[in-house]
Design a protein around this motif. Structure first.
Motif: not given
Length: 205
Positions: A149-161
């Motif tokens: 019921g949920r698909f999620w991800v996290h990214t960060c400000h060091f990652d590709h803009p």
């Protein structure tokens, strides 16, 4: 996310020299989004990578993520990484261009009812040729083929803009920010000292 502590106070919080402070954006989708058309695949193909060799896995992880400060799998003990990659709830995929691995996609179904897109990335020379959309379409289809019921991800400000906007175009919605503080891997020997030049290197006195 692991090791979530009390919220930071408003204002500036000092970070010790030798450490990194990274602003993390969490995004999720609660239903499968409309299907986006696949671009022409050409010589690209996505394949399941079952129980990958640790050296081969870390080599691809480094080639994709070193410029974006991907560190977790480089500093993780071998036995811990092996246990994750061999867990039946983890699905690892590699994007190939011919015989060369150029992309990594990792799905985590270990928590009932949801899937985390743990890692998603391409080597620099594969960005912009449609490989990212091919992988994301496959990630969405694979995740929602399971009873979640949920698909999620996290990214960060060091990652590709372009990471956050790409995830949003794919149907993910931002829902939280976190600040992650960790040792700078360029100072611990886990990463080249000249890696991720957009992240200043501040050594302890």
């Amino acid at each position: 996310m692991d090791k979530i502590n009390a919220p930071l106070p408003a204002g500036y919080s000092p970070v010790p020299p030798g450490m990194l402070a990274n602003v993390v954006t969490c995004l999720e989708m609660r239903a499968r989004p409309p299907v986006k058309a696949d671009p022409p695949a050409g010589s690209l193909r996505l394949e399941r990578w079952s129980e990958p060799d640790l050296d081969a896995y870390r080599d691809l992880f480094r080639r994709i993520g070193e410029e974006w400060m991907w560190t977790s799998r480089l500093v993780m003990p071998d036995e811990d990484l092996k246990a994750i990659l061999e867990h039946p709830g983890i699905e690892v995929f590699a994007m190939r261009d011919g015989e060369k691995r150029v992309g990594l996609m990792e799905l985590d179904f270990r928590k009932e009812g949801e899937c985390e897109l743990v890692f998603f990335g391409l080597v620099a020379e594969a960005i912009g040729n449609g490989a990212g959309r091919l992988m994301m379409n496959a990630a969405i289809a694979n995740a929602w083929s399971k009873p979640i019921g949920r698909f999620w991800v996290h990214t960060c400000h060091f990652d590709h803009p372009g990471a956050v906007s790409f995830y949003q175009r794919s149907g993910f919605v931002p829902y939280a920010f976190f600040v992650e503080v960790s040792e700078d891997p360029r100072l611990t020997g886990h990463m080249r000292r000249d890696a991720a030049a957009h992240v200043p290197l501040i050594e302890a006195p």
